[in-house]
Design a protein around this motif. Sequence first.
Motif, PDB file in Angstrom:
ATOM      1  N   VAL A 290      17.109   0.034  -4.194  1.00  0.00           N
ATOM      2  CA  VAL A 290      18.987   0.482  -5.064  1.00  0.00           C
ATOM      3  C   VAL A 290      18.417   0.306  -5.833  1.00  0.00           C
ATOM      4  CG1 VAL A 290      21.425   0.039  -5.469  1.00  0.00           C
ATOM      5  CG2 VAL A 290      20.394  -0.498  -2.790  1.00  0.00           C
ATOM      6  N   VAL A 291      18.890   1.724  -6.982  1.00  0.00           N
ATOM      7  CA  VAL A 291      18.662   1.562  -8.509  1.00  0.00           C
ATOM      8  C   VAL A 291      20.497   1.834  -8.670  1.00  0.00           C
ATOM      9  CG1 VAL A 291      18.109   3.327 -10.746  1.00  0.00           C
ATOM     10  CG2 VAL A 291      16.525   2.668  -8.311  1.00  0.00           C
ATOM     11  N   MET A 292      20.768   0.975 -10.046  1.00  0.00           N
ATOM     12  CA  MET A 292      21.902   1.057 -10.412  1.00  0.00           C
ATOM     13  C   MET A 292      21.817   0.954 -11.772  1.00  0.00           C
ATOM     14  SD  MET A 292      24.022  -2.010  -8.610  1.00  0.00           S
ATOM     15  CE  MET A 292      22.972  -2.949  -9.181  1.00  0.00           C
ATOM     16  N   LEU A 293      22.935   2.453 -12.306  1.00  0.00           N
ATOM     17  CA  LEU A 293      22.800   2.876 -13.651  1.00  0.00           C
ATOM     18  C   LEU A 293      23.845   2.910 -14.579  1.00  0.00           C
ATOM     19  CD1 LEU A 293      20.579   6.629 -13.683  1.00  0.00           C
ATOM     20  CD2 LEU A 293      19.449   4.511 -13.750  1.00  0.00           C
ATOM     21  N   ASP A 294      24.143   2.409 -15.312  1.00  0.00           N
ATOM     22  CA  ASP A 294      25.593   2.575 -16.131  1.00  0.00           C
ATOM     23  C   ASP A 294      25.861   2.315 -17.388  1.00  0.00           C
ATOM     24  OD1 ASP A 294      28.267   1.922 -16.909  1.00  0.00           O
ATOM     25  OD2 ASP A 294      28.139   0.567 -16.027  1.00  0.00           O
ATOM     26  N   PRO A 295      24.828   3.450 -18.388  1.00  0.00           N
ATOM     27  CA  PRO A 295      24.715   3.681 -19.257  1.00  0.00           C
ATOM     28  C   PRO A 295      25.530   3.646 -20.270  1.00  0.00           C
ATOM     29  CG  PRO A 295      24.670   5.776 -17.896  1.00  0.00           C
ATOM     30  CD  PRO A 295      24.616   4.893 -17.895  1.00  0.00           C
ATOM     31  N   PRO A 296      25.501   3.863 -21.955  1.00  0.00           N
ATOM     32  CA  PRO A 296      26.931   3.909 -22.422  1.00  0.00           C
ATOM     33  C   PRO A 296      27.350   5.330 -22.495  1.00  0.00           C
ATOM     34  CG  PRO A 296      25.161   3.130 -24.074  1.00  0.00           C
ATOM     35  CD  PRO A 296      24.429   3.094 -22.603  1.00  0.00           C
ATOM     36  N   ALA A 297      28.503   5.283 -23.559  1.00  0.00           N
ATOM     37  CA  ALA A 297      29.031   6.482 -23.253  1.00  0.00           C
ATOM     38  C   ALA A 297      27.567   7.670 -24.547  1.00  0.00           C
ATOM     39  CB  ALA A 297      30.352   6.584 -24.381  1.00  0.00           C
ATOM     40  N   PHE A 298      27.522   8.875 -24.467  1.00  0.00           N
ATOM     41  CA  PHE A 298      26.554   9.139 -24.771  1.00  0.00           C
ATOM     42  C   PHE A 298      27.414  10.400 -26.156  1.00  0.00           C
ATOM     43  CE2 PHE A 298      22.950   9.730 -21.248  1.00  0.00           C
ATOM     44  CZ  PHE A 298      22.539   8.121 -21.135  1.00  0.00           C
ATOM     45  N   THR A 299      28.275  10.610 -25.955  1.00  0.00           N
ATOM     46  CA  THR A 299      29.073  11.530 -26.649  1.00  0.00           C
ATOM     47  C   THR A 299      30.680  10.894 -26.899  1.00  0.00           C
ATOM     48  OG1 THR A 299      29.422  13.101 -27.943  1.00  0.00           O
ATOM     49  CG2 THR A 299      29.030  13.425 -25.523  1.00  0.00           C
ATOM     50  N   LYS A 300      30.459  10.716 -27.850  1.00  0.00           N
ATOM     51  CA  LYS A 300      32.089  11.141 -28.130  1.00  0.00           C
ATOM     52  C   LYS A 300      32.723  12.438 -29.173  1.00  0.00           C
ATOM     53  CE  LYS A 300      34.264   6.673 -28.424  1.00  0.00           C
ATOM     54  NZ  LYS A 300      32.896   5.999 -27.989  1.00  0.00           N
ATOM     55  N   SER A 301      31.907  13.550 -29.109  1.00  0.00           N
ATOM     56  CA  SER A 301      32.316  14.551 -29.853  1.00  0.00           C
ATOM     57  C   SER A 301      31.543  15.247 -28.871  1.00  0.00           C
ATOM     58  CB  SER A 301      31.719  15.053 -31.218  1.00  0.00           C
ATOM     59  OG  SER A 301      31.088  14.434 -30.831  1.00  0.00           O
ATOM     60  N   ARG A 302      32.796  17.187 -28.849  1.00  0.00           N
ATOM     61  CA  ARG A 302      32.161  17.994 -27.932  1.00  0.00           C
ATOM     62  C   ARG A 302      30.819  19.041 -28.038  1.00  0.00           C
ATOM     63  NH1 ARG A 302      36.252  19.439 -24.340  1.00  0.00           N
ATOM     64  NH2 ARG A 302      37.741  18.230 -24.830  1.00  0.00           N
ATOM     65  N   GLU A 303      30.902  18.566 -29.673  1.00  0.00           N
ATOM     66  CA  GLU A 303      29.842  19.039 -30.278  1.00  0.00           C
ATOM     67  C   GLU A 303      28.257  18.809 -29.536  1.00  0.00           C
ATOM     68  OE1 GLU A 303      31.226  17.919 -33.284  1.00  0.00           O
ATOM     69  OE2 GLU A 303      32.468  18.946 -32.400  1.00  0.00           O
ATOM     70  N   ASN A 304      28.572  17.214 -29.347  1.00  0.00           N
ATOM     71  CA  ASN A 304      27.712  16.511 -28.737  1.00  0.00           C
ATOM     72  C   ASN A 304      27.412  16.741 -27.098  1.00  0.00           C
ATOM     73  OD1 ASN A 304      26.354  16.047 -30.852  1.00  0.00           O
ATOM     74  ND2 ASN A 304      27.301  14.758 -31.440  1.00  0.00           N
ATOM     75  N   ILE A 305      27.925  17.159 -26.596  1.00  0.00           N
ATOM     76  CA  ILE A 305      28.275  17.434 -25.184  1.00  0.00           C
ATOM     77  C   ILE A 305      26.931  17.237 -24.469  1.00  0.00           C
ATOM     78  CG2 ILE A 305      29.257  19.733 -24.749  1.00  0.00           C
ATOM     79  CD1 ILE A 305      30.631  17.543 -22.919  1.00  0.00           C
TER      80      ILE A 305
END
Length: 390
Positions: A290-305
């Motif tokens: 089992v591999v579990m991944l829960d990274p932090p938010a990668f972006t808060k702005s649409r430009e970096n989507i």
Amino acid sequence: MTKVTLKRKIAPRVANGHPWVFANEVQGTEGAVGAGDIVRVESHDGKYIGTGYINPQSQIVVRILSRDPKEVIDDNFFYKRIARAWEYRQHIGYTENCRLIFGEADFLPALIIDKFNDYFVLQTLALGMDRWKGAIVEALRRIFNPKGIYERNDVPVRELEGLQQVKGPIGPAFDPQIIIRENGLKFHVDLEHGQKTGYFLDQQDNRRAISAIVKDADVLEAFCYTGTFGVHAAHYGAKSVLGLDISETAVAQARRNAELNGLQDRCAFEAMNAFDVLKAWSKENRSYDVVMLDPPAFTKSRENIQKAITGYKEINLRGMKLVRPGGFLVTSSCTNLVQPNLFLEIIALAAKDARRQLRQVTFRAQSSDHPIIWGMENTEYLKFLMVQVL
Ligand code: SAH
């Protein structure tokens, strides 16, 4: 009361339930405008839409608090809203810990309150809400008689509202190192130094969801923070758990959490950069059940989507490669702007590149104490996917 009139085109969105009014959506204001004041919002033809608080300095100039023209916004209003939110949480099965107030979803925009049994953590993220802090704290005291209330207003978004960052106990000082119970386990929570409000309650239901698939498994948990998923896995019968996080403090807390539950023999936590490690290990052909991944938010702005999409694809591709055939990938995303369908598309692309077929076990959102209001996209932010990797 000062009146804010909306442009004709905007009114339907706000009238249909969205609580935010952006600065460029206002046709005009009538009366004095003091930052944080309560105002009446009307459509271009003078129909009442709602009552909210205003901050001319913010991009979101008004946030609606009430849709009832007769409702007075006073201390009692906040008491009633908080009491109602608590009733709702109890009604859907929460007893000790929950996000008591999830901002817009509880019709108290920019207010976050997490309840950790007798302790409460508070964030007032807009000026118009910050003004009512006294009333909010008083309501908590009346309803819960708390052992402690901690303010975690050390968040940069407050500066967009002209507010300073602050943190500390509200009222008498108390020890902000507490222990909470969740799903029959215990966890140390550091209300003072922990990330966000100290603990990620939004995964509390999802942590239970792994119970069957981790039995007798070798488990890798990347982005483990204080090891909550890993400790759950060991508790549910995993053979071994390895948790990775870039934060030394988080890893130290994760180890203490394993010990607190007597699971230290099967749990190891290491401070490492998960991006590097996933890449290196997938090349070395290491493997886990089992591999579990829960990274932090990668972006808060649409430009970096696009960057966020690439990031999710990359770690999920690596994660999948580390799963033994027939094992499971448990993957989360808390980036608001990556909506559920897009997340599934990204995982599908990763599977294609990894040349693995996926069988979906479950796909869900954050725990139910963070309600999703239909029509308010940003209330549905967490994606939690469990797949068998064939
Ligand atoms: N699953 C956890 C929450 C994870 S939050 C829970 O339910 O409690 C995301 C975590 O990723 C944070 O603890 C953060 O420190 C960690 N993180 C951020 N960048 C990282 C990196 N490059 N490598 C490893 N961990 C990282």
